[in-house]
Design a protein around this motif. Sequence first.
Motif, PDB file in Angstrom:
ATOM      1  N   PHE A   1       0.775  -1.198   0.088  1.00 36.89           N
ATOM      2  CA  PHE A   1       0.015  -0.062   0.063  1.00 36.89           C
ATOM      3  C   PHE A   1       0.805   1.095   0.056  1.00 36.89           C
ATOM      4  CE2 PHE A   1      -2.176   3.453   2.491  1.00 36.89           C
ATOM      5  CZ  PHE A   1      -3.181   3.659   1.704  1.00 36.89           C
ATOM      6  N   TYR A   2       1.961   1.350   0.800  1.00 34.72           N
ATOM      7  CA  TYR A   2       2.783   2.569   0.789  1.00 34.72           C
ATOM      8  C   TYR A   2       3.547   2.820  -0.442  1.00 34.72           C
ATOM      9  CZ  TYR A   2       6.016   5.855   2.703  1.00 34.72           C
ATOM     10  OH  TYR A   2       6.840   6.926   2.846  1.00 34.72           O
ATOM     11  N   LEU A   3       4.033   1.607  -1.074  1.00 28.79           N
ATOM     12  CA  LEU A   3       4.719   1.700  -2.310  1.00 28.79           C
ATOM     13  C   LEU A   3       3.994   2.148  -3.397  1.00 28.79           C
ATOM     14  CD1 LEU A   3       6.962  -1.626  -1.882  1.00 28.79           C
ATOM     15  CD2 LEU A   3       7.742   1.005  -1.852  1.00 28.79           C
ATOM     16  N   ALA A   4       2.655   1.416  -3.334  1.00 29.53           N
ATOM     17  CA  ALA A   4       1.722   1.860  -4.595  1.00 29.53           C
ATOM     18  C   ALA A   4       1.135   3.181  -4.389  1.00 29.53           C
ATOM     19  CB  ALA A   4       0.446   0.856  -4.647  1.00 29.53           C
ATOM     20  N   ARG A   5       0.911   3.984  -3.287  1.00 27.43           N
ATOM     21  CA  ARG A   5       0.159   4.923  -3.025  1.00 27.43           C
ATOM     22  C   ARG A   5       1.025   6.034  -2.664  1.00 27.43           C
ATOM     23  NH1 ARG A   5      -3.950   2.890  -5.168  1.00 27.43           N
ATOM     24  NH2 ARG A   5      -5.965   3.285  -4.117  1.00 27.43           N
ATOM     25  N   TYR A   6       2.478   6.075  -2.359  1.00 24.79           N
ATOM     26  CA  TYR A   6       3.364   7.003  -2.077  1.00 24.79           C
ATOM     27  C   TYR A   6       4.334   7.191  -2.822  1.00 24.79           C
ATOM     28  CZ  TYR A   6       0.350   7.506   2.047  1.00 24.79           C
ATOM     29  OH  TYR A   6      -0.656   7.575   3.001  1.00 24.79           O
ATOM     30  N   THR A   7       4.841   8.262  -3.637  1.00 24.66           N
ATOM     31  CA  THR A   7       6.168   8.547  -4.301  1.00 24.66           C
ATOM     32  C   THR A   7       7.322   8.869  -3.609  1.00 24.66           C
ATOM     33  OG1 THR A   7       4.670   8.456  -6.124  1.00 24.66           O
ATOM     34  CG2 THR A   7       7.028   9.075  -6.477  1.00 24.66           C
ATOM     35  N   PHE A   8       8.333   8.253  -3.370  1.00 25.67           N
ATOM     36  CA  PHE A   8       9.438   8.852  -2.847  1.00 25.67           C
ATOM     37  C   PHE A   8      10.827   8.511  -3.438  1.00 25.67           C
ATOM     38  CE2 PHE A   8       8.586   4.851  -0.824  1.00 25.67           C
ATOM     39  CZ  PHE A   8       9.419   4.177  -0.748  1.00 25.67           C
ATOM     40  N   ARG A   9      11.700   9.002  -3.276  1.00 26.88           N
ATOM     41  CA  ARG A   9      12.925   8.831  -3.976  1.00 26.88           C
ATOM     42  C   ARG A   9      13.432   7.547  -4.423  1.00 26.88           C
ATOM     43  NH1 ARG A   9      18.896  11.642  -2.521  1.00 26.88           N
ATOM     44  NH2 ARG A   9      20.015  10.973  -4.478  1.00 26.88           N
ATOM     45  N   TRP A  10      13.300   6.601  -3.186  1.00 24.88           N
ATOM     46  CA  TRP A  10      13.707   5.045  -3.391  1.00 24.88           C
ATOM     47  C   TRP A  10      12.722   4.198  -3.581  1.00 24.88           C
ATOM     48  CZ3 TRP A  10      18.706   5.018  -3.882  1.00 24.88           C
ATOM     49  CH2 TRP A  10      19.730   6.075  -3.373  1.00 24.88           C
ATOM     50  N   ASN A  11      11.549   4.857  -4.102  1.00 28.75           N
ATOM     51  CA  ASN A  11      10.361   3.799  -4.145  1.00 28.75           C
ATOM     52  C   ASN A  11      10.607   2.613  -5.195  1.00 28.75           C
ATOM     53  OD1 ASN A  11       7.927   3.132  -5.661  1.00 28.75           O
ATOM     54  ND2 ASN A  11       7.074   4.377  -4.036  1.00 28.75           N
ATOM     55  N   GLY A  12      11.154   3.042  -6.411  1.00 23.89           N
ATOM     56  CA  GLY A  12      11.463   1.758  -7.206  1.00 23.89           C
ATOM     57  C   GLY A  12      12.666   0.931  -6.807  1.00 23.89           C
ATOM     58  N   ALA A  13      13.573   1.516  -5.859  1.00 27.52           N
ATOM     59  CA  ALA A  13      14.772   0.576  -5.340  1.00 27.52           C
ATOM     60  C   ALA A  13      14.224  -0.296  -4.292  1.00 27.52           C
ATOM     61  CB  ALA A  13      15.690   1.499  -4.758  1.00 27.52           C
ATOM     62  N   VAL A  14      13.313   0.109  -3.599  1.00 26.76           N
ATOM     63  CA  VAL A  14      12.641  -0.642  -2.416  1.00 26.76           C
ATOM     64  C   VAL A  14      11.744  -1.844  -3.174  1.00 26.76           C
ATOM     65  CG1 VAL A  14      10.910  -0.669  -0.503  1.00 26.76           C
ATOM     66  CG2 VAL A  14      12.692   1.150  -0.587  1.00 26.76           C
ATOM     67  N   LEU A  15      11.017  -1.569  -3.990  1.00 27.76           N
ATOM     68  CA  LEU A  15      10.223  -2.313  -4.854  1.00 27.76           C
ATOM     69  C   LEU A  15      11.068  -3.586  -5.343  1.00 27.76           C
ATOM     70  CD1 LEU A  15       7.388  -3.487  -5.851  1.00 27.76           C
ATOM     71  CD2 LEU A  15       7.514  -1.860  -7.638  1.00 27.76           C
ATOM     72  N   PHE A  16      12.171  -3.189  -6.263  1.00 31.33           N
ATOM     73  CA  PHE A  16      13.040  -3.985  -6.589  1.00 31.33           C
ATOM     74  C   PHE A  16      13.758  -4.861  -5.686  1.00 31.33           C
ATOM     75  CE2 PHE A  16      17.273  -5.158  -8.023  1.00 31.33           C
ATOM     76  CZ  PHE A  16      17.074  -5.821  -9.271  1.00 31.33           C
ATOM     77  N   PHE A  17      13.980  -4.224  -4.438  1.00 32.62           N
ATOM     78  CA  PHE A  17      14.573  -5.260  -3.393  1.00 32.62           C
ATOM     79  C   PHE A  17      13.405  -6.362  -3.077  1.00 32.62           C
ATOM     80  CE2 PHE A  17      14.713  -6.258   1.286  1.00 32.62           C
ATOM     81  CZ  PHE A  17      15.946  -6.561   1.275  1.00 32.62           C
ATOM     82  N   PHE A  18      12.306  -6.146  -2.878  1.00 31.82           N
ATOM     83  CA  PHE A  18      11.173  -7.291  -2.716  1.00 31.82           C
ATOM     84  C   PHE A  18      11.216  -8.259  -3.948  1.00 31.82           C
ATOM     85  CE2 PHE A  18       9.442  -4.152   0.365  1.00 31.82           C
ATOM     86  CZ  PHE A  18       9.168  -4.863   1.512  1.00 31.82           C
TER      87      PHE A  18
ATOM     88  N   PHE B   1       0.773  -5.128  -4.669  1.00 27.61           N
ATOM     89  CA  PHE B   1       1.350  -3.773  -5.310  1.00 27.61           C
ATOM     90  C   PHE B   1       0.445  -3.723  -6.586  1.00 27.61           C
ATOM     91  CE2 PHE B   1       3.707  -1.457  -8.304  1.00 27.61           C
ATOM     92  CZ  PHE B   1       3.921  -0.562  -7.573  1.00 27.61           C
ATOM     93  N   GLY B   2       0.421  -4.755  -7.409  1.00 28.19           N
ATOM     94  CA  GLY B   2      -0.513  -4.599  -8.526  1.00 28.19           C
ATOM     95  C   GLY B   2      -1.732  -4.477  -8.426  1.00 28.19           C
ATOM     96  N   PHE B   3      -2.499  -4.973  -7.169  1.00 24.81           N
ATOM     97  CA  PHE B   3      -3.988  -4.811  -6.957  1.00 24.81           C
ATOM     98  C   PHE B   3      -4.104  -3.555  -6.474  1.00 24.81           C
ATOM     99  CE2 PHE B   3      -4.425  -9.522  -7.156  1.00 24.81           C
ATOM    100  CZ  PHE B   3      -5.616  -9.324  -7.722  1.00 24.81           C
ATOM    101  N   PHE B   4      -3.194  -2.944  -5.687  1.00 25.70           N
ATOM    102  CA  PHE B   4      -3.561  -1.635  -4.931  1.00 25.70           C
ATOM    103  C   PHE B   4      -3.281  -0.675  -6.272  1.00 25.70           C
ATOM    104  CE2 PHE B   4      -2.098  -3.045  -0.827  1.00 25.70           C
ATOM    105  CZ  PHE B   4      -3.317  -2.680  -0.190  1.00 25.70           C
ATOM    106  N   GLY B   5      -2.568  -0.946  -7.359  1.00 22.41           N
ATOM    107  CA  GLY B   5      -2.215  -0.034  -8.358  1.00 22.41           C
ATOM    108  C   GLY B   5      -3.575   0.364  -9.188  1.00 22.41           C
ATOM    109  N   THR B   6      -4.398  -0.810  -9.215  1.00 26.91           N
ATOM    110  CA  THR B   6      -5.834  -0.624 -10.084  1.00 26.91           C
ATOM    111  C   THR B   6      -6.693   0.121  -9.318  1.00 26.91           C
ATOM    112  OG1 THR B   6      -6.346  -2.796  -9.083  1.00 26.91           O
ATOM    113  CG2 THR B   6      -5.271  -3.035 -10.954  1.00 26.91           C
ATOM    114  N   LEU B   7      -6.655   0.350  -8.081  1.00 24.26           N
ATOM    115  CA  LEU B   7      -7.752   1.062  -7.321  1.00 24.26           C
ATOM    116  C   LEU B   7      -7.221   2.406  -7.485  1.00 24.26           C
ATOM    117  CD1 LEU B   7      -7.992  -0.897  -3.854  1.00 24.26           C
ATOM    118  CD2 LEU B   7      -9.296  -1.210  -5.930  1.00 24.26           C
ATOM    119  N   PRO B   8      -8.700   3.303  -7.930  1.00 25.17           N
ATOM    120  CA  PRO B   8      -8.339   4.733  -8.083  1.00 25.17           C
ATOM    121  C   PRO B   8      -7.984   5.552  -6.607  1.00 25.17           C
ATOM    122  CG  PRO B   8     -10.772   4.165  -8.201  1.00 25.17           C
ATOM    123  CD  PRO B   8      -9.888   2.775  -7.909  1.00 25.17           C
ATOM    124  N   LYS B   9      -7.168   6.537  -6.886  1.00 26.20           N
ATOM    125  CA  LYS B   9      -6.500   7.258  -5.650  1.00 26.20           C
ATOM    126  C   LYS B   9      -7.663   8.180  -5.299  1.00 26.20           C
ATOM    127  CE  LYS B   9      -1.744   6.985  -6.809  1.00 26.20           C
ATOM    128  NZ  LYS B   9      -0.464   7.742  -6.971  1.00 26.20           N
TER     129      LYS B   9
END
Length: 274
Positions: free
Chosen positions: A91-108, A156-164
């Motif tokens: 939820f945090y990765l899908a809803r909030y954009t920060f500097r290391w967003n992509g790096a944290v997702l890649f870590f997972f 992450f994929g499911f949260f991305g489909t929900l409208p903000k």
Amino acid sequence: MEHRLQQLSKYAVMTLFSFISLYPIFLMIMSSFKTKKEITTSPLGLPHSFSFVNFIEVWNKVHFDEYFINSVFVSGVSVIIILIISSMAAFYLARYTFRWNGAVLFFFMLGLMLPMKLAISPLYMQLMKLNLLDSLIGLIIVYIAGHISFAVFLFFGFFGTLPKDLDQSARIDGCNDFQVYYKIVLPLMRPAMATVAITDLIHVWNDFFYPLVFIKSTEKGTIPLGMLNLFGEYDTEWNLLFSGLTLSSLPMIIAFLIASRQFIEGLTAGAVKS
């Protein structure tokens, strides 16, 4: 006429694949009622009588109740913690954009690319240093670490489909960030939750490798480890083995039947656009 033939062919293929999938389960259940002699002489036939002697014997002989309780504890705690942590992280990765967003997702995502069994030696040493060997808590930690990447990826994929807009409306009504996650977004994710829960529950419940490596005490073993006691050096008690496998598969069958609707919705979500 042509359309009817197409429908019949589809049903024929579905019936064939259903039979291939369900026949091993049927054979396992039927074999659990047979004697050892019947399994040897007529492995594909029906039992002469339906007696629960095998189930009673395997329950008492291998202390099945202890293995069952351990499996329920390890599987239940592991899946619950995986659902909580991974859903909040996604939820945090899908809803909030920060500097290391992509790096944290890649870590997972690295957890999906690199199997944990390749690191079994350092993992064993780490658990030994933490005094978590031969411990159900240590086993739970290993399962959480091994399955959380898949859960984060799916959530992450499911949260991305929900409208903000849902989040913004909830905040206007006075909800904070956690309330948006807990009261608004999470109830909409039941199909995804069921998909992750069933998938991880089956993997943890049926796993034999990690209990074999990390668990040494008999009283702390899980069901797959307990079934190993039925394999002798020169002989195998197949009737008791099939009875134990039937008992161990019943909770998974019941869990899938309960969550089957949500599970199927989770697998097919996004396949059809409204």
